[in-house]
Design a protein around this motif. Structure first.
Motif, PDB file in Angstrom:
ATOM      1  N   LYS A 192       2.882  16.390   6.582  1.00 53.05           N
ATOM      2  CA  LYS A 192       1.880  16.553   5.534  1.00 53.05           C
ATOM      3  C   LYS A 192       2.415  16.222   4.154  1.00 53.05           C
ATOM      4  O   LYS A 192       1.663  15.810   3.267  1.00 53.05           O
ATOM      5  CB  LYS A 192       1.338  17.989   5.563  1.00 53.05           C
ATOM      6  N   ASN A 193       3.722  16.398   3.940  1.00 54.81           N
ATOM      7  CA  ASN A 193       4.310  16.197   2.619  1.00 54.81           C
ATOM      8  C   ASN A 193       4.981  14.835   2.456  1.00 54.81           C
ATOM      9  O   ASN A 193       5.791  14.643   1.552  1.00 54.81           O
ATOM     10  CB  ASN A 193       5.325  17.308   2.333  1.00 54.81           C
ATOM     11  N   SER A 194       4.616  13.907   3.302  1.00 55.02           N
ATOM     12  CA  SER A 194       5.273  12.602   3.285  1.00 55.02           C
ATOM     13  C   SER A 194       4.533  11.583   2.431  1.00 55.02           C
ATOM     14  O   SER A 194       3.348  11.707   2.141  1.00 55.02           O
ATOM     15  CB  SER A 194       5.395  12.079   4.711  1.00 55.02           C
ATOM     16  N   ILE A 195       5.270  10.543   2.055  1.00 57.69           N
ATOM     17  CA  ILE A 195       4.716   9.391   1.350  1.00 57.69           C
ATOM     18  C   ILE A 195       5.501   8.162   1.795  1.00 57.69           C
ATOM     19  O   ILE A 195       6.697   8.243   2.106  1.00 57.69           O
ATOM     20  CB  ILE A 195       4.801   9.567  -0.187  1.00 57.69           C
ATOM     21  N   GLY A 196       4.827   7.025   1.882  1.00 61.80           N
ATOM     22  CA  GLY A 196       5.493   5.799   2.287  1.00 61.80           C
ATOM     23  C   GLY A 196       4.778   4.593   1.711  1.00 61.80           C
ATOM     24  O   GLY A 196       3.755   4.722   1.023  1.00 61.80           O
ATOM     25  N   TYR A 197       5.305   3.429   1.992  1.00 58.97           N
ATOM     26  CA  TYR A 197       4.655   2.192   1.537  1.00 58.97           C
ATOM     27  C   TYR A 197       4.990   1.061   2.499  1.00 58.97           C
ATOM     28  O   TYR A 197       6.051   1.032   3.123  1.00 58.97           O
ATOM     29  CB  TYR A 197       5.082   1.831   0.111  1.00 58.97           C
ATOM     30  N   PHE A 198       4.051   0.122   2.619  1.00 59.22           N
ATOM     31  CA  PHE A 198       4.230  -1.071   3.451  1.00 59.22           C
ATOM     32  C   PHE A 198       3.053  -2.006   3.196  1.00 59.22           C
ATOM     33  O   PHE A 198       2.178  -1.708   2.371  1.00 59.22           O
ATOM     34  CB  PHE A 198       4.321  -0.727   4.946  1.00 59.22           C
ATOM     35  N   GLY A 199       3.024  -3.140   3.893  1.00 56.66           N
ATOM     36  CA  GLY A 199       1.957  -4.119   3.707  1.00 56.66           C
ATOM     37  C   GLY A 199       0.586  -3.571   4.066  1.00 56.66           C
ATOM     38  O   GLY A 199       0.448  -2.681   4.911  1.00 56.66           O
ATOM     39  N   TYR A 200      -0.438  -4.115   3.431  1.00 56.57           N
ATOM     40  CA  TYR A 200      -1.806  -3.626   3.586  1.00 56.57           C
ATOM     41  C   TYR A 200      -2.284  -3.662   5.036  1.00 56.57           C
ATOM     42  O   TYR A 200      -3.030  -2.785   5.476  1.00 56.57           O
ATOM     43  CB  TYR A 200      -2.764  -4.436   2.709  1.00 56.57           C
ATOM     44  N   ALA A 201      -1.837  -4.662   5.799  1.00 56.81           N
ATOM     45  CA  ALA A 201      -2.306  -4.783   7.188  1.00 56.81           C
ATOM     46  C   ALA A 201      -1.927  -3.572   8.017  1.00 56.81           C
ATOM     47  O   ALA A 201      -2.687  -3.152   8.897  1.00 56.81           O
ATOM     48  CB  ALA A 201      -1.737  -6.049   7.833  1.00 56.81           C
ATOM     49  N   TYR A 202      -0.764  -2.987   7.728  1.00 52.88           N
ATOM     50  CA  TYR A 202      -0.339  -1.816   8.506  1.00 52.88           C
ATOM     51  C   TYR A 202      -1.146  -0.583   8.119  1.00 52.88           C
ATOM     52  O   TYR A 202      -1.390   0.289   8.960  1.00 52.88           O
ATOM     53  CB  TYR A 202       1.164  -1.574   8.325  1.00 52.88           C
ATOM     54  N   TYR A 203      -1.587  -0.520   6.860  1.00 56.88           N
ATOM     55  CA  TYR A 203      -2.506   0.559   6.492  1.00 56.88           C
ATOM     56  C   TYR A 203      -3.860   0.328   7.155  1.00 56.88           C
ATOM     57  O   TYR A 203      -4.448   1.253   7.736  1.00 56.88           O
ATOM     58  CB  TYR A 203      -2.690   0.657   4.976  1.00 56.88           C
ATOM     59  N   SER A 218       0.816  -1.220   0.000  1.00 55.16           N
ATOM     60  CA  SER A 218       0.000   0.000   0.000  1.00 55.16           C
ATOM     61  C   SER A 218       0.847   1.265   0.000  1.00 55.16           C
ATOM     62  O   SER A 218       1.749   1.415   0.820  1.00 55.16           O
ATOM     63  CB  SER A 218      -0.928   0.007   1.222  1.00 55.16           C
ATOM     64  N   ILE A 219       0.533   2.163  -0.932  1.00 52.87           N
ATOM     65  CA  ILE A 219       1.154   3.485  -0.988  1.00 52.87           C
ATOM     66  C   ILE A 219       0.291   4.414  -0.133  1.00 52.87           C
ATOM     67  O   ILE A 219      -0.922   4.509  -0.345  1.00 52.87           O
ATOM     68  CB  ILE A 219       1.211   4.029  -2.426  1.00 52.87           C
ATOM     69  N   VAL A 220       0.909   5.093   0.824  1.00 55.59           N
ATOM     70  CA  VAL A 220       0.134   5.944   1.737  1.00 55.59           C
ATOM     71  C   VAL A 220       0.734   7.345   1.813  1.00 55.59           C
ATOM     72  O   VAL A 220       1.939   7.536   1.652  1.00 55.59           O
ATOM     73  CB  VAL A 220       0.064   5.346   3.158  1.00 55.59           C
ATOM     74  N   VAL A 221      -0.151   8.319   2.039  1.00 53.45           N
ATOM     75  CA  VAL A 221       0.268   9.697   2.270  1.00 53.45           C
ATOM     76  C   VAL A 221      -0.409  10.198   3.539  1.00 53.45           C
ATOM     77  O   VAL A 221      -1.272   9.523   4.108  1.00 53.45           O
ATOM     78  CB  VAL A 221      -0.090  10.616   1.074  1.00 53.45           C
ATOM     79  N   ASN A 222      -0.015  11.378   3.958  1.00 52.32           N
ATOM     80  CA  ASN A 222      -0.577  11.998   5.147  1.00 52.32           C
ATOM     81  C   ASN A 222      -2.074  12.266   4.961  1.00 52.32           C
ATOM     82  O   ASN A 222      -2.537  12.560   3.855  1.00 52.32           O
ATOM     83  CB  ASN A 222       0.167  13.303   5.427  1.00 52.32           C
ATOM     84  N   LYS A 223      -2.814  12.164   6.039  1.00 50.61           N
ATOM     85  CA  LYS A 223      -4.267  12.362   5.989  1.00 50.61           C
ATOM     86  C   LYS A 223      -4.635  13.758   5.496  1.00 50.61           C
ATOM     87  O   LYS A 223      -5.694  13.948   4.892  1.00 50.61           O
ATOM     88  CB  LYS A 223      -4.837  12.141   7.400  1.00 50.61           C
ATOM     89  N   GLU A 224      -3.760  14.728   5.720  1.00 51.84           N
ATOM     90  CA  GLU A 224      -4.047  16.102   5.308  1.00 51.84           C
ATOM     91  C   GLU A 224      -3.687  16.365   3.846  1.00 51.84           C
ATOM     92  O   GLU A 224      -3.947  17.461   3.328  1.00 51.84           O
ATOM     93  CB  GLU A 224      -3.284  17.080   6.209  1.00 51.84           C
ATOM     94  N   ASN A 225      -3.111  15.402   3.185  1.00 51.96           N
ATOM     95  CA  ASN A 225      -2.778  15.546   1.764  1.00 51.96           C
ATOM     96  C   ASN A 225      -4.071  15.523   0.957  1.00 51.96           C
ATOM     97  O   ASN A 225      -4.723  14.488   0.832  1.00 51.96           O
ATOM     98  CB  ASN A 225      -1.858  14.402   1.339  1.00 51.96           C
ATOM     99  N   ASP A 226      -4.432  16.694   0.405  1.00 49.20           N
ATOM    100  CA  ASP A 226      -5.700  16.800  -0.340  1.00 49.20           C
ATOM    101  C   ASP A 226      -5.482  16.963  -1.839  1.00 49.20           C
ATOM    102  O   ASP A 226      -6.420  17.281  -2.566  1.00 49.20           O
ATOM    103  CB  ASP A 226      -6.545  17.953   0.210  1.00 49.20           C
ATOM    104  N   TRP A 227      -4.246  16.739  -2.322  1.00 52.37           N
ATOM    105  CA  TRP A 227      -3.995  16.904  -3.751  1.00 52.37           C
ATOM    106  C   TRP A 227      -3.765  15.575  -4.486  1.00 52.37           C
ATOM    107  O   TRP A 227      -4.076  15.457  -5.668  1.00 52.37           O
ATOM    108  CB  TRP A 227      -2.798  17.834  -3.980  1.00 52.37           C
ATOM    109  N   VAL A 228      -3.282  14.562  -3.799  1.00 54.55           N
ATOM    110  CA  VAL A 228      -3.051  13.279  -4.472  1.00 54.55           C
ATOM    111  C   VAL A 228      -4.331  12.455  -4.471  1.00 54.55           C
ATOM    112  O   VAL A 228      -4.826  12.069  -3.414  1.00 54.55           O
ATOM    113  CB  VAL A 228      -1.916  12.493  -3.779  1.00 54.55           C
TER     114      VAL A 228
END
Length: 324
Positions: free
Chosen positions: A220-231, A131-141
């Protein structure tokens, strides 16, 4: 209505008594075979089981271990999370019974096991949608393509801003969070996204997925990835990014991961077992059997996707073959 319930209950009690009597007579005529079978099923074991490896697989194996120890309190199951590569390093030296992995074992790891006289068997436990994840406040991606992901994550020698990825996005530097080099998740991302090119040197690397979760939630400007369970465990404070692998944006969930629609980031999760331990340690065989019988529902419980039942059944047959 009450008389009907009473009549039904009376019939049921009569049937149970008749069945119990018949069973008792049957057991008497057959000697103690029923008691022996029950005793075998409830046999209490003792000993240790050593497991290490993937942090992605860790939630599944931790859940299996806890459930198993509740039925076999005399067996201690120790589950580590040193990453897929770190786990294989221990496993190929004979230090562990099981090695969890979020990628298949590499040829050089197989060779190391062979050199140490260790025969291995692979088992699939579940499916994962990286899963590719960004900050909850990221409203542009709203989504990212595979090409955009590669453009972001591949080392270019300069700081990457969101505006470099798509016109109209903020002119703010992207903060990257990635599993470490010993992680099978890193290897998989490297293969299907980076295509073996060097990762952006600004990325913060960690074998602990909780460190990555905290990193993304804290900027707010971060992005990360890891297994779906952690999301799934942190969806209240993270935003998952749909990925366009060529057929439009797709968000990871049970259906898209199992079908492969969430491409190219859907993958199986594994554990590898030392076959000598299956034959020589009764608790290791018993644990492996329990694992394959319960991996489906427990994988779903911690946020992954179960295999089809026939896949678990086929692997149980393989396990029985190892015991002979």
């Amino acid at each position: 209505m009450k008389s009907f319930k009473f009549l039904t209950l009376s019939v049921m009690i009569g049937a149970v008594l008749a069945f119990t009597t018949a069973c008792g007579q049957s057991n008497e005529s057959n000697g103690s075979s029923g008691q022996e079978q029950s005793g075998e099923e409830n046999k209490q074991l003792e000993g240790n089981i050593a497991i290490d490896g993937s942090s992605t697989v860790y939630p599944i194996m931790e859940a299996i271990g806890e459930e198993y120890m509740a039925t076999q309190p005399g067996v201690k199951v120790a589950v580590g999370l040193s990453g897929t590569g770190g786990g294989f390093e221990k496993f190929t030296k004979g230090e562990t019974d099981f090695s969890n992995a979020s990628r298949p074992i590499k040829d050089e790891e197989k060779a190391a096991a062979e050199e140490n006289g260790i025969d291995i068997q692979e088992f699939e436990l579940a499916y994962d949608g990286l899963s590719i994840v960004v900050n909850k406040e990221n409203d542009w991606v709203d989504h990212l393509t595979v090409d955009e992901l590669k453009k972001m994550w591949v080392h270019s020698g300069k700081a990457i801003k969101w505006s470099d990825i798509r016109e109209g996005w903020p002119e703010e530097e992207v903060k990257f969070y990635s599993p470490g080099h010993d992680s099978g998740t890193f290897d998989y991302f490297n293969e299907v996204i980076l295509e073996d090119e060097e990762m952006n040197e600004a990325a913060v690397l960690s074998e602990d997925d909780n460190v990555l979760v905290n990193g993304v939630t804290g900027d707010k400007n971060s992005i990360g990835y890891f297994g779906y369970a952690y999301y799934a465990a942190n969806k209240d404070k993270l935003k998952v990014v749909p990925v366009d692998g060529g057929n439009g944006p797709v968000e990871p969930n049970n259906e898209t991961v199992m079908s492969g629609e969430y491409a190219p980031l859907s993958r199986p999760l594994y554990t590898y077992v030392n076959t000598a331990a299956i034959k020589d340690k009764e608790q290791v065989y018993d644990y492996a059997k329990f694992m394959l019988e319960n991996a489906g529902p427990l994988a779903e419980e911690v946020g992954y996707v179960s295999l089809k039942q026939e896949e678990y059944d086929a692997q149980l047959e393989t396990l029985e073959g190892l015991k002979k």
